[in-house]
Structures are given as C-alpha cells and as structure tokens.
Design a protein around this motif. Structure first.
Motif, PDB file in Angstrom:
ATOM      1  N   UNK A 264      17.445 -58.769   9.293  1.00 52.21           N
ATOM      2  CA  UNK A 264      16.687 -58.653  10.405  1.00 52.21           C
ATOM      3  C   UNK A 264      16.424 -60.196  11.087  1.00 52.21           C
ATOM      4  N   UNK A 265      16.367 -61.227  10.076  1.00 54.62           N
ATOM      5  CA  UNK A 265      16.262 -62.684  10.576  1.00 54.62           C
ATOM      6  C   UNK A 265      17.517 -62.949  11.196  1.00 54.62           C
ATOM      7  N   UNK A 266      18.772 -62.530  10.681  1.00 55.50           N
ATOM      8  CA  UNK A 266      20.025 -63.003  11.149  1.00 55.50           C
ATOM      9  C   UNK A 266      20.314 -62.432  12.564  1.00 55.50           C
ATOM     10  N   UNK A 267      19.508 -61.260  12.814  1.00 58.75           N
ATOM     11  CA  UNK A 267      19.731 -60.519  13.870  1.00 58.75           C
ATOM     12  C   UNK A 267      18.826 -61.125  15.025  1.00 58.75           C
ATOM     13  N   UNK A 268      17.774 -61.508  14.667  1.00 56.94           N
ATOM     14  CA  UNK A 268      17.015 -62.200  15.554  1.00 56.94           C
ATOM     15  C   UNK A 268      17.413 -63.652  16.092  1.00 56.94           C
ATOM     16  N   UNK A 269      18.075 -64.263  15.428  1.00 55.48           N
ATOM     17  CA  UNK A 269      18.753 -65.508  15.576  1.00 55.48           C
ATOM     18  C   UNK A 269      19.987 -65.758  15.888  1.00 55.48           C
ATOM     19  N   UNK A 270      20.789 -64.236  15.944  1.00 54.06           N
ATOM     20  CA  UNK A 270      22.000 -64.070  16.408  1.00 54.06           C
ATOM     21  C   UNK A 270      22.695 -64.838  15.616  1.00 54.06           C
ATOM     22  N   UNK A 272      25.537 -65.324  13.031  1.00 51.87           N
ATOM     23  CA  UNK A 272      26.771 -64.465  12.255  1.00 51.87           C
ATOM     24  C   UNK A 272      27.235 -65.018  11.173  1.00 51.87           C
ATOM     25  N   UNK A 273      27.332 -66.345  10.776  1.00 54.31           N
ATOM     26  CA  UNK A 273      27.341 -66.922   9.403  1.00 54.31           C
ATOM     27  C   UNK A 273      26.313 -66.357   8.609  1.00 54.31           C
ATOM     28  N   UNK A 274      25.033 -66.260   8.901  1.00 52.66           N
ATOM     29  CA  UNK A 274      24.093 -65.806   8.016  1.00 52.66           C
ATOM     30  C   UNK A 274      24.304 -64.271   7.608  1.00 52.66           C
ATOM     31  N   UNK A 280      28.121 -60.735   1.648  1.00 52.36           N
ATOM     32  CA  UNK A 280      28.837 -61.305   0.824  1.00 52.36           C
ATOM     33  C   UNK A 280      27.825 -61.389  -0.774  1.00 52.36           C
ATOM     34  N   UNK A 281      26.636 -61.607  -0.475  1.00 49.66           N
ATOM     35  CA  UNK A 281      25.725 -61.558  -1.626  1.00 49.66           C
ATOM     36  C   UNK A 281      25.596 -59.798  -2.115  1.00 49.66           C
ATOM     37  N   UNK A 282      25.668 -58.844  -1.035  1.00 51.62           N
ATOM     38  CA  UNK A 282      25.533 -57.691  -1.427  1.00 51.62           C
ATOM     39  C   UNK A 282      26.841 -57.367  -2.536  1.00 51.62           C
ATOM     40  N   UNK A 283      28.067 -57.667  -1.996  1.00 46.81           N
ATOM     41  CA  UNK A 283      29.468 -57.287  -2.484  1.00 46.81           C
ATOM     42  C   UNK A 283      29.561 -57.988  -3.935  1.00 46.81           C
ATOM     43  N   UNK A 284      29.329 -59.428  -3.736  1.00 46.14           N
ATOM     44  CA  UNK A 284      29.398 -59.953  -5.128  1.00 46.14           C
ATOM     45  C   UNK A 284      28.475 -59.770  -6.259  1.00 46.14           C
ATOM     46  N   UNK A 285      27.133 -59.323  -5.886  1.00 46.39           N
ATOM     47  CA  UNK A 285      26.331 -58.760  -7.114  1.00 46.39           C
ATOM     48  C   UNK A 285      26.595 -57.354  -7.383  1.00 46.39           C
TER      49      UNK A 285
END
Length: 399
Positions: A264-270, A272-274, A280-285
C-alpha cells in the motif's frame, strides 16, 4: 508416560468452559432445568469450534446422578458434577450409555441398521442412551432413509446428537425432525485468551503478539489454534526464552504485516520499483502467491473498515498496527480500495489455472498502481455523438 496433546488435555468438561458458544450452552442448560429435552439435535459449524465437545458435555449431563437427584444443583449449577459414577465412567471411556460414531467411516445402510437395532435396548444406568454421530453429512442417502423412521419415533430413552460441518448436505427430512444449533466462529480475542491461559498453566513464557498471530492463523477454530500452539512450543523449546513473535512467524511462514503495508505504500507513492521488490520478496522467500493475495485482500479490507467506521474496532491486529491503519487510511478512498479488492479476487481465481503464475503475480501487483487512480482517469475520453461529429470546426473569425 505418553504425551497428551493440548487440544485433548484442555478439552472442556463442562458447559462453562466452552468458548464463545453461550447462545447454545444457555439453551441446552435451560432445557435441562425445564426437563424439555428433545430426541434429536444437529450441531453445525466450522471445524474445531466445539460441536463434538458440547455434545459430549450434554450427554454427560443427561445421565449425571447429581443432576437427576439434586434439584438445587440442577436449578443453580446445571453442570455435570464429574464425581458420580456415571460421570466417572464417562471420563474413563467406559460408559455404556453414550456411544460415538464416525459417519465418515460408518456410512452404509448396514451400519445404520445395526445402530437402529441397538437403540431398542434401554440404558443400564441413568435415564438416557445418547448417540453422538460425527460428520453425519457423510451418510449415504440410503442410510439417511433407513434412519428416518427411528428418528421420527425413537424410544423414550434414546437421544441423537448429530455433528456436521456441512449442514446443507443433510436431507430436509432429517433436519426437520431435529433441533438445530449453529456454532459461531470463535473470535480472535477469545482464542488468544484461551491460549494465554494454557501457556500460564504449562509455565510457558509467551509474547502477546505471538499468540495473536497463532490465533489469526487458526481462523476461528479453537482446535486449530491449540494444534498450532503445540507446534510452536516444540519449535521454541531450544531458545529457552519462550515463544516470540519472530519465532512463530518463522515457523508458520506467515506473511508479516510489514510486507502488506509495503504494497500500500508503493501504491500511495506510485512506486513501481518498490512494488516489484515486494513481489520478489514473496517469490524468493517461498511464500505462496495465493496466500499473499488473500492476506493483501484482508489488508485492504482493514483500510475499508477504518475509513467507513472511523474506528479500528473491527481490525484484528496489535495496537501499533491499528494505529498505522488509522494514520494511513487517509491515503485511500473507498472506491479505490473496492476496485483493488475486486481485481485481486479475480486474480486469485485466474492464478489457479494459469501458467507462468510468478509473472502474472508481479503483473497483478503492478496493476494496483493504476487502480488507485479515479476510474475516470482509467477510461478513454468519450467520443462526441450526434450532430457535433458532422459539423466542421468553424474559425473564430467566421460570422
């Protein structure tokens, strides 16, 4: 000495110990006081909320000698005494007046015929023979039909208690002949309080946040929560420092609120890299993408509750996290949250049947950056209709 799991060791032995089902225990206790006991009951609800436990306590109370002989005890206490011969036999598993059947493995017509033949014989001691049938929805249609006449006109000494997680599978002809009780999903705070009491009784040091995480994982089932607590105790035994939030999160591979707020922080700030970093955190862990989306939907739901109620009372999180929901809710509108929730629900369905789900998962998170914008910004500009399309643009100098 063999170890007894927590779910069995701390199984309620009286009505007062059954958690969050007061609407049912009160009704049953009143029927005992008034001597208005029916011959058929259906206990339905989620797994692990106390259906079979309530049936066992009810069966124990029906034949408790003190309940039968002591009018004051029946009126004022209305609990099985646990001391008479009938109660002791029940606790030792030797009572001949209480029979439990598993309909999942005894679901044929022959099984029901055997039960029907046994029903004719009265109790050896006490007043009733009680038959508790677990997972009754697993009976075949022929078995239900074979049981119908017995349930319609049972002998006066027979009481049937059916437990099921799927009430809709029980034929109406059976359900209409029984009293039906729907067991509630157990609230998170009630589960947490129960687990805290168990840890204190076991002499185990535990963080409140850790117990709340266990309670959330159980999703309203007390038995699930107690089984998870058994795992957590075994996992945390090496540290000697008790049960911590970090240890529980690691054992359960549970997605932390911090990662959901990162979305939601990334959505608020638009940003995309975040957003890609979260994916990637979800996939790699090794987190399950479907599970992450489910938690993210719950996360957006919490924002909706805070915005619409102007309160965090329906958010089941620690106080620090509730404050963060309150603070960051100003960044969203209800319309945007509902657009994102609807999109994630559709994405969940699609991921079940798609290949390259990791890419589609990343794409779904990136799509949330656009759904935060008002809907009119996401649609193409309307095309003018009518005569205005045919008229040429006139020069400002033309008359």
């Amino acid at each position: 000495m063999s170890y007894q799991v927590i779910a069995r060791k701390y199984r309620p032995a009286k009505f007062a110990d059954i958690t969050a089902q007061e609407h049912i225990t009160r009704t049953i206790q009143n029927s005992l006081r008034m001597e208005r006991v029916g011959h058929g009951y259906i206990f339905s609800g989620l797994r692990g909320v106390g259906k079979t436990t309530a049936a066992r306590v009810f069966a124990k109370a029906l034949n408790c000698q003190r309940m039968i002989e002591d009018a004051d005890w029946l009126r004022d206490v209305t609990e099985p005494c646990g001391e008479c011969e009938s109660c002791r036999d029940f606790d030792a598993g030797t009572s001949m007046n209480i029979a439990e059947f598993d309909a999942a493995s005894n679901n044929s017509v022959d099984d029901i015929r055997t039960l029907r033949d046994n029903v004719r014989y009265g109790p050896q001691k006490g007043r009733y023979r009680v038959y508790i049938i677990d997972e009754v929805h697993m009976l075949s249609i022929a078995a239900f039909n074979a049981f119908l006449k017995t349930l319609e006109e049972p002998p006066p000494h027979a009481i049937f208690i059916f437990a099921t997680t799927e009430l809709h599978k029980i034929p109406a002809t059976i359900a209409s002949r029984c009293q039906r009780f729907n067991f509630k999903r157990i609230p998170l705070d009630a589960i947490q309080t129960q687990l805290q009491g168990i840890c204190e009784a076991e002499g185990i040091k535990v963080d409140a946040d850790a117990l709340q995480l266990v309670s959330r994982k159980a999703q309203g089932s007390m038995r699930d929560a107690q089984s998870i607590l058994d795992q957590v105790i075994a996992f945390s035994s090496e540290s000697g420092e008790g049960i911590s939030y970090q240890g529980v999160r690691e054992l359960l591979n549970y997605i932390d609120d911090e990662q959901l707020f990162a979305v939601t922080d990334a959505i608020t700030a638009h940003d995309a890299p975040g957003m890609i970093e979260v994916a990637q955190f979800v996939i790699s862990n090794g987190y399950d993408e479907q599970d992450f989306l489910e938690k993210l939907i719950e996360h957006l739901r919490n924002f909706l509750m805070v915005i619409n109620l102007r309160s965090t009372r329906l958010v089941e999180r620690p106080e620090g996290v509730k404050e963060r929901y309150q603070k960051e809710s100003v960044n969203f509108t209800p319309a945007a949250l509902m657009r994102m929730t609807a999109f994630l629900l559709d994405t969940q369905k699609e991921l079940k049947f798609q290949f390259e789900y990791q890419f589609r998962f990343e794409l779904a998170l990136l799509r949330l950056l656009e759904l935060d914008r008002p809907s009119n910004e996401l649609q193409p500009a309307p095309v003018e209709s009518g005569d205005s399309k045919k008229k040429p643009l006139s020069s400002p100098h033309q008359p």
